[in-house]
Each structure stands twice: as structure tokens, then as C-alpha cells.
Design an enzyme around this catalytic site. Structure first.
Site, PDB file in Angstrom:
ATOM      1  N   SER A 144       0.858  -1.190   0.000  1.00  0.00           N
ATOM      2  CA  SER A 144       0.000   0.000   0.000  1.00  0.00           C
ATOM      3  C   SER A 144       0.891   1.235   0.000  1.00  0.00           C
ATOM      4  O   SER A 144       2.059   1.161   0.406  1.00  0.00           O
ATOM      5  CB  SER A 144      -0.848  -0.007   1.282  1.00  0.00           C
ATOM      6  OG  SER A 144      -1.458   1.252   1.474  1.00  0.00           O
ATOM      7  N   TYR A 156      -2.007  -0.855  10.530  1.00  0.00           N
ATOM      8  CA  TYR A 156      -2.124  -1.123   9.092  1.00  0.00           C
ATOM      9  C   TYR A 156      -0.850  -0.663   8.380  1.00  0.00           C
ATOM     10  O   TYR A 156      -0.251  -1.392   7.599  1.00  0.00           O
ATOM     11  CB  TYR A 156      -3.365  -0.420   8.530  1.00  0.00           C
ATOM     12  CG  TYR A 156      -3.580  -0.680   7.050  1.00  0.00           C
ATOM     13  CD1 TYR A 156      -3.816  -1.969   6.579  1.00  0.00           C
ATOM     14  CD2 TYR A 156      -3.539   0.361   6.121  1.00  0.00           C
ATOM     15  CE1 TYR A 156      -3.998  -2.220   5.227  1.00  0.00           C
ATOM     16  CE2 TYR A 156      -3.726   0.123   4.764  1.00  0.00           C
ATOM     17  CZ  TYR A 156      -3.946  -1.169   4.318  1.00  0.00           C
ATOM     18  OH  TYR A 156      -4.129  -1.403   2.983  1.00  0.00           O
TER      19      TYR A 156
HETATM   20  N1  LIG Z   1      -8.729  -0.312  -1.161  1.00  0.00           N
HETATM   21  C1  LIG Z   1      -7.677   0.448  -0.905  1.00  0.00           C
HETATM   22  O1  LIG Z   1      -7.795   1.690  -0.770  1.00  0.00           O
HETATM   23  C2  LIG Z   1      -6.307  -0.154  -0.826  1.00  0.00           C
HETATM   24  C3  LIG Z   1      -5.218   0.725  -0.906  1.00  0.00           C
HETATM   25  C4  LIG Z   1      -3.940   0.191  -0.840  1.00  0.00           C
HETATM   26  C5  LIG Z   1      -3.749  -1.162  -0.693  1.00  0.00           C
HETATM   27  N2  LIG Z   1      -4.835  -1.975  -0.606  1.00  0.00           N
HETATM   28  C6  LIG Z   1      -4.573  -3.410  -0.429  1.00  0.00           C
HETATM   29  O2  LIG Z   1      -5.119  -4.093  -1.534  1.00  0.00           O
HETATM   30  C7  LIG Z   1      -5.419  -5.428  -1.142  1.00  0.00           C
HETATM   31  C8  LIG Z   1      -6.814  -5.785  -1.629  1.00  0.00           C
HETATM   32  O3  LIG Z   1      -7.742  -4.933  -0.988  1.00  0.00           O
HETATM   33  P1  LIG Z   1      -9.074  -4.429  -1.689  1.00  0.00           P
HETATM   34  O4  LIG Z   1      -9.065  -2.955  -1.644  1.00  0.00           O
HETATM   35  O5  LIG Z   1      -9.267  -5.120  -2.960  1.00  0.00           O
HETATM   36  O6  LIG Z   1     -10.143  -4.882  -0.586  1.00  0.00           O
HETATM   37  P2  LIG Z   1     -11.302  -5.961  -0.573  1.00  0.00           P
HETATM   38  O7  LIG Z   1     -12.200  -5.781  -1.742  1.00  0.00           O
HETATM   39  O8  LIG Z   1     -11.875  -5.915   0.791  1.00  0.00           O
HETATM   40  O9  LIG Z   1     -10.518  -7.350  -0.795  1.00  0.00           O
HETATM   41  C9  LIG Z   1      -9.824  -7.988   0.232  1.00  0.00           C
HETATM   42  C10 LIG Z   1      -9.606  -9.434  -0.187  1.00  0.00           C
HETATM   43  O10 LIG Z   1      -8.827 -10.083   0.820  1.00  0.00           O
HETATM   44  C11 LIG Z   1      -9.436 -11.317   1.131  1.00  0.00           C
HETATM   45  N3  LIG Z   1      -9.157 -11.724   2.500  1.00  0.00           N
HETATM   46  C12 LIG Z   1      -9.299 -11.005   3.640  1.00  0.00           C
HETATM   47  N4  LIG Z   1      -8.991 -11.761   4.708  1.00  0.00           N
HETATM   48  C13 LIG Z   1      -8.638 -12.985   4.221  1.00  0.00           C
HETATM   49  C14 LIG Z   1      -8.224 -14.198   4.816  1.00  0.00           C
HETATM   50  N5  LIG Z   1      -8.097 -14.342   6.156  1.00  0.00           N
HETATM   51  N6  LIG Z   1      -7.952 -15.265   4.022  1.00  0.00           N
HETATM   52  C15 LIG Z   1      -8.085 -15.153   2.668  1.00  0.00           C
HETATM   53  N7  LIG Z   1      -8.465 -14.031   2.039  1.00  0.00           N
HETATM   54  C16 LIG Z   1      -8.740 -12.967   2.818  1.00  0.00           C
HETATM   55  C17 LIG Z   1     -10.937 -11.073   0.926  1.00  0.00           C
HETATM   56  O11 LIG Z   1     -11.590 -12.312   0.667  1.00  0.00           O
HETATM   57  P3  LIG Z   1     -12.547 -13.104   1.675  1.00  0.00           P
HETATM   58  O12 LIG Z   1     -13.160 -12.122   2.605  1.00  0.00           O
HETATM   59  O13 LIG Z   1     -13.533 -13.752   0.742  1.00  0.00           O
HETATM   60  O14 LIG Z   1     -11.650 -14.091   2.328  1.00  0.00           O
HETATM   61  C18 LIG Z   1     -10.903 -10.210  -0.330  1.00  0.00           C
HETATM   62  O15 LIG Z   1     -10.848 -11.026  -1.462  1.00  0.00           O
HETATM   63  C19 LIG Z   1      -5.236  -5.494   0.363  1.00  0.00           C
HETATM   64  O16 LIG Z   1      -3.989  -6.093   0.655  1.00  0.00           O
HETATM   65  C20 LIG Z   1      -5.217  -4.036   0.775  1.00  0.00           C
HETATM   66  O17 LIG Z   1      -4.474  -3.835   1.950  1.00  0.00           O
HETATM   67  C21 LIG Z   1      -6.105  -1.517  -0.678  1.00  0.00           C
END
Ligand SMILES: NC(=O)c1ccc[n+]([C@@H]2O[C@H](COP(=O)([O-])OP(=O)(O)OC[C@H]3O[C@@H](n4cnc5c(N)ncnc54)[C@H](OP(=O)(O)O)[C@@H]3O)[C@@H](O)[C@H]2O)c1
Length: 247
Positions: A144, A156
Site C-alpha cells: 500500500s 495497518y
Molecule cells: N482499497 C484500498 O484503498 C487499498 C489501498 C492500498 C492497498 N490496498 C490493499 O489491496 C489489497 C486488496 O484490498 P481491496 O481494496 O481489494 O479490498 P477488498 O475488496 O476488501 O478485498 C480484500 C480481499 O482479501 C481477502 N481476505 C481477507 N482476509 C482474508 C483471509 N483471512 N484469508 C483469505 N483471504 C482474505 C478477501 O476475501 P474473503 O473475505 O472472501 O476471504 C478479499 O478477497 C489489500 O492487501 C489491501 O491492503 C487496498
């Protein structure tokens, strides 16, 4: 325009049931990769696999919790057994509670450490020996912007700094074996990520984001596609992408 750049390649994507992971699976499959999609919500994965197949791609959905070493290394073993190789391991799964530390409960910070850090180490540790043996492979870690620049959120930000540091350290360790490591560091992306935070934290994050135009998941997926389609001699180390309006 799709060009089949990833024809014959096998990609394993964690966190594929929504957001960036889902978009990444779609983009890689559209370029010809056979994608193995994993997360805990199996219905979401089945729906995504169906969408990919309907567009002519190949997808296999496997339920696994990345914090469970046995489950996630079992997925890696199964992919190696059934598909013979893992060309790309995309570690996307992550959780975040962007609360002040004193207002973060133990279960929340344990969960961030478990998913965002151990949840990277387990699949990488399981997949790495086969990549080193073949002298080829690509590990993509979705960290991130808060893993490089400090934004308000103590735990985080800590887990994402750990992810970014680990990615670069790993790259230096395994580059000579022909295995590439890319760290992706996005700013705010419009996904369901914030909706998983508890209500008071969610409200303050939404207030902070205001009406800023955020990145779309596809923007991050396209950055990942760029990294994984470079010639083998090129390792894209870090890609940081922010919404134009984000400070
Ligand atoms: N959105 C942002 O602003 C942002 C910014 C920078 C970085 N990121 C990073 O991008 C990545 C994806 O996030 P996103 O924004 O796409 O959010 P999201 O839509 O909430 O996706 C998160 C994913 O992680 C999976 N997950 C969570 N806990 C898990 C576990 N214990 N075992 C297996 N899978 C798990 C969820 O699947 P299940 O719940 O089905 O298991 C889901 O597929 C993350 O690493 C996040 O930190 C996000």
C-alpha cells in the site's frame, strides 16, 4: 486489446473474491493466464470463475484462509500437482482498520498482522521452492502507499511497511534464481475494503476520503499486468500509484 501475452502461464491469486484481487484475476485471465483464485467466500469465487470461463478464460476456485498455513500451502501443493507450475503468485489478500492505535482492539491488530503479513509469508514460502527449481517465477505483493509513506493508521501502516520491506529483501535474495518480485503500493482504491472496518472507523475514513476520485481496482490490476508482462530480464521492483487528487 487482449494479446494473449500470458498464454500458458499459471497465476495463483489470493484475495480474489473482491476488489483488486478480483480485477487482477480478470485482467490476467483475459491475457490468457490460467488463474487459480482463492479467498474465504467461495460463492464469490465460483461466480468469478464462471465469469472468466464465459469470456473464454480458464479459472479454478479454491477456498482458503491465508492465515491458515496448512490451508494455503495445500492450495499451492494442489496447483503444482494439477497444473504443474505456478508462474505468478499474486498476494492480494488484506484487511485494514484505519483507527488510531489506542482505539484499535487486540483482535483487530492481530488480524491485520495475520492477514497482511503472515498471509504473505505462508503462500510465498510454499510456492518459492518450485519457482527456484524452475529458475522462473514472479511474486507480486500488494502492499500500500501507506507501506511507504506514513498515513494515519499505526498497525495497518506497520503491516504494509513490513510487506514492502519484505518484498524488496526477498527480491534481493531470489533474483539470481530467476524469480522476480514486484511490490505494488496503491493509494485509495474504490473497493469494499473500507466497508469491512467497524462503523466508527469507517465513517471517519469516508469523511477523510470525501469526494476525492479514487483509483478503480482495474487501475491496480493493469499496473500488475504491466509488471508481469515485462521480459524475464526486467524486474519491476515497486509500483506506487495514487489517485491524482490524493495528497
Ligand atoms: N482499497 C484500498 O484503498 C487499498 C489501498 C492500498 C492497498 N490496498 C490493499 O489491496 C489489497 C486488496 O484490498 P481491496 O481494496 O481489494 O479490498 P477488498 O475488496 O476488501 O478485498 C480484500 C480481499 O482479501 C481477502 N481476505 C481477507 N482476509 C482474508 C483471509 N483471512 N484469508 C483469505 N483471504 C482474505 C478477501 O476475501 P474473503 O473475505 O472472501 O476471504 C478479499 O478477497 C489489500 O492487501 C489491501 O491492503 C487496498
Amino acid at each position: 486489446m487482449q494479446t494473449g501475452k500470458l498464454n500458458g502461464k499459471v497465476a495463483l491469486v489470493t484475495g480474489a473474491s473482491s476488489g483488486i484481487g478480483e480485477a487482477t484475476a480478470l485482467v490476467l485471465a483475459a491475457e490468457g493466464a490460467r488463474v487459480v483464485i482463492t479467498a474465504r467466500r467461495m460463492q464469490r469465487l465460483n461466480d468469478l470463475a464462471e465469469r472468466i470461463r464465459q469470456s473464454g478464460g480458464e479459472a479454478i476456485a479454491i477456498e482458503a484462509d491465508v492465515t491458515n498455513e496448512e490451508q494455503i500451502s495445500g492450495v499451492v501443493r494442489r496447483v503444482l500437482q494439477d497444473l504443474g507450475q505456478i508462474d505468478m503468485l499474486l498476494c492480494v489478500a488484506g484487511v485494514g482498520v484505519a483507527a488510531p492505535f489506542e482505539n484499535t482492539v487486540t483482535a483487530e491488530y492481530r488480524s491485520m498482522i495475520d492477514v497482511n503479513f503472515l498471509g504473505l509469508l505462508y503462500p510465498i514460502h510454499a510456492a518459492l521452492p518450485s519457482m527456484k527449481e524452475r529458475g522462473a517465477g514472479h511474486i507480486v505483493i500488494v502492499s500500500s502507499g501507506t507501506g511507504r509513506y506514513i498515513h494515519p493508521s499505526v498497525v495497518y501502516s506497520g503491516t504494509k511497511h513490513a510487506a514492502s520491506a519484505m518484498a524488496e529483501s526477498l527480491r534481493r535474495e531470489i533474483g539470481r534464481d530467476g524469480v522476480r518480485v514486484t511490490c505494488i503500493e496503491p493509494g485509495a482504491v474504490k473497493t469494499e475494503f473500507v466497508s469491512h472496518m467497524r462503523a466508527d472507523v469507517r465513517q471517519s475514513v469516508e469523511q477523510r476520503l470525501g469526494d476525492m476520485v479514487q483509483l478503480e481496482s482495474e487501475d491496480v490490476a493493469n499496473a500488475i499486468l504491466y509488471a508481469v508482462t515485462q521480459p524475464p530480464r526486467v524486474n519491476v521492483n515497486i509500483l506506487t500509484l495514487y489517485p491524482t487528487q490524493q495528497a
